[in-house]
Design a protein around this motif. Structure first.
Motif, short mmCIF file in Angstrom:
data_model
loop_
_atom_site.label_atom_id
_atom_site.label_comp_id
_atom_site.label_asym_id
_atom_site.label_seq_id
_atom_site.Cartn_x
_atom_site.Cartn_y
_atom_site.Cartn_z
N LEU A 7 -21.23 -8.02 38.68
CA LEU A 7 -20.29 -7.29 37.96
C LEU A 7 -19.21 -6.36 38.85
CD1 LEU A 7 -19.72 -5.51 35.21
CD2 LEU A 7 -21.06 -3.63 36.44
N ASP A 8 -18.01 -6.69 38.33
CA ASP A 8 -16.81 -6.19 38.88
C ASP A 8 -16.01 -5.45 38.03
OD1 ASP A 8 -15.55 -5.77 41.84
OD2 ASP A 8 -14.05 -6.10 40.63
N LEU A 9 -15.45 -4.20 38.30
CA LEU A 9 -14.53 -3.41 37.18
C LEU A 9 -13.28 -3.33 37.89
CD1 LEU A 9 -17.29 -1.19 35.83
CD2 LEU A 9 -16.62 -3.37 34.98
N GLU A 10 -12.10 -3.00 37.18
CA GLU A 10 -10.91 -2.54 37.50
C GLU A 10 -10.69 -1.32 36.56
OE1 GLU A 10 -9.82 -3.13 40.51
OE2 GLU A 10 -10.40 -4.89 40.57
N TRP A 11 -9.99 -0.26 37.20
CA TRP A 11 -9.94 0.77 36.11
C TRP A 11 -8.53 1.70 36.74
CZ3 TRP A 11 -14.58 0.99 39.23
CH2 TRP A 11 -14.61 1.85 40.23
N ASN A 12 -8.16 2.52 35.57
CA ASN A 12 -6.90 3.65 35.77
C ASN A 12 -7.39 4.97 35.65
OD1 ASN A 12 -4.06 4.07 35.91
ND2 ASN A 12 -4.31 4.75 33.62
N THR A 13 -7.15 5.56 36.72
CA THR A 13 -7.56 6.97 36.67
C THR A 13 -6.90 7.82 36.10
OG1 THR A 13 -8.60 6.80 38.92
CG2 THR A 13 -8.17 9.02 38.16
N THR A 14 -7.27 8.59 34.98
CA THR A 14 -6.50 9.12 34.05
C THR A 14 -7.16 10.74 34.10
OG1 THR A 14 -5.44 9.60 31.86
CG2 THR A 14 -7.61 8.50 31.98
N PHE A 15 -6.58 11.52 33.17
CA PHE A 15 -7.36 12.95 33.04
C PHE A 15 -7.78 13.33 31.59
CE2 PHE A 15 -4.74 12.00 36.75
CZ PHE A 15 -5.54 12.48 37.78
N TYR A 16 -8.47 14.16 31.54
CA TYR A 16 -8.72 14.75 30.42
C TYR A 16 -9.27 16.18 30.60
CZ TYR A 16 -13.84 14.27 30.98
OH TYR A 16 -14.93 14.41 31.46
N ARG A 17 -9.37 17.09 29.32
CA ARG A 17 -9.76 18.27 29.54
C ARG A 17 -11.08 18.61 28.94
NH1 ARG A 17 -6.34 21.79 31.81
NH2 ARG A 17 -4.15 21.33 31.63
N ASN A 18 -11.95 19.10 29.69
CA ASN A 18 -13.30 19.11 28.65
C ASN A 18 -13.43 20.32 27.68
OD1 ASN A 18 -13.58 21.57 30.46
ND2 ASN A 18 -15.18 20.77 31.92
N LYS A 19 -14.51 20.84 27.35
CA LYS A 19 -14.71 21.83 26.37
C LYS A 19 -14.19 23.14 26.95
CE LYS A 19 -18.49 19.63 23.54
NZ LYS A 19 -19.53 19.63 22.93
N ALA A 20 -14.41 23.34 28.31
CA ALA A 20 -13.99 24.52 29.06
C ALA A 20 -12.62 24.54 29.37
CB ALA A 20 -14.94 24.91 30.25
#
Length: 321
Positions: A7-20
């Motif tokens: 297995l090999d993956l490529e990803w893009n780092t993004t951001f989100y806000r959790n419930k806090a």
């Protein structure tokens, strides 16, 4: 365990806000590649490959473009026509079958895959489970013999004398190269079997990392803008930094401060490749053993400076107990 899934993956780092309300990084998958391989022989049996249309963020970070071997327009077109993870994820699990055994170069890909299922709120069957092996660690133990540095896939392929006609940092190409390394190790070590990396040596998952290329000297990579002018991967603000501390023969650490996200650690690691050096930079929030090594060396430097200052005062006659 007759069948392995490389297995090999490529990803893009993004951001989100959790419930806090906290702003957190998320490694959103944009490409997945896998090959089913017969364990005892290394024979390739089947393959799976797809790009993934991003949903969490439509913006591809510039660091992602620099890492992947695609032009900006080419990558945009590939992702625009690709399925989303809500369709791709379940289809990939069906292809993997029950109780898959994954093999990856490093120890991050399976974790990132599972995080994407969690982020998109996709559940697994109650009896689903997987196992995975880090071929990089097996290579270090059997071939490289050095556990102090983590060899890149490109270095392993080159050291084993393989042709490098395909670009690295493409999920499909890197999966193919990982299978070739496994096949070569099967030929070299009779009766070879995979083994797990001890849990205490499991690597930290950085907020961001980047291969810096090769250089004539060990630390020349520190002249790269990404290293000498670091920015926070979470908010993009410039980081205020102190001094670099050499924590191991192949690692230097810089403790930084972000106005919003407070303390971060920048690490630069160097790996000898023939008569040259390759470098990698990474940024961590919860640095664990990296931070501990940094603090330990800082304490030693401070103690040494205090002893030096005391001796100078004694020589000048100004020191009093």
């Amino acid at each position: 365990m007759p069948e392995l899934i490389f297995l090999d993956l490529e990803w893009n780092t993004t951001f989100y806000r959790n419930k806090a309300g906290e702003r957190l990084p998320f490694h959103e998958l944009i490409e997945v590649a896998a090959m089913k391989v017969e364990q005892g022989t290394g024979v390739m049996l089947d393959s799976f490959h797809s790009y993934i249309h991003p949903k969490a963020s439509r913006k591809i970070e510039s660091r992602t473009y620099r890492l992947l071997p695609y032009g900006r327009e080419e990558l945009r077109e590939l992702l625009a026509d690709a399925p989303g993870f809500l369709d791709l994820g379940p289809a990939f699990l069906r292809w993997c079958g029950k109780d898959p055994v994954f093999v990856e170069w490093g120890n991050n890909d399976v974790e990132v895959l599972l995080k994407n299922f969690e982020f998109h709120r996709l559940s697994f069957d109650a009896d689903w489970k997987c196992e995975y092996f880090d071929l990089q660690y097996v290579y270090q133990k059997l071939v490289d013999g050095d556990l102090g540095c983590q060899p890149s896939l490109e270095k392993a392929v080159t050291d084993l004398g393989m042709e490098t006609d395909l670009d690295f940092h493409s999920a499909w190409n890197d999966t193919y190269y990982t299978v070739l390394v496994y096949q070569t190790m099967l030929d070299r070590f009779e009766g070879m079997s995979l083994f797990h990396k001890p849990p205490k040596q499991k690597g930290l998952l950085p907020l961001w990392e980047l291969d810096l290329g090769t250089y004539d000297t060990r630390w020349a990579c520190k002249n790269r803008r990404e290293v000498c002018q670091p920015v926070c991967p979470l908010c993009g603000q410039s980081l205020s930094a102190g001094r670099w501390i050499r924590t191991t023969p192949t690692e230097q650490v810089l403790r930084c401060k972000c106005r919003e996200h407070r303390r971060l650690y920048v690490t630069v690691t160097a790996q000898r490749e023939g008569d040259r050096w390759s470098g990698k930079v990474a940024i961590y929030k919860d640095a664990g053993p990296i931070a501990e090594r940094y603090r330990k060396i800082c304490r030693k430097i401070q103690e040494k400076n205090r002893r030096k200052e005391k001796k100078e005062l004694e020589r000048s006659g100004a020191y009093t107990a």
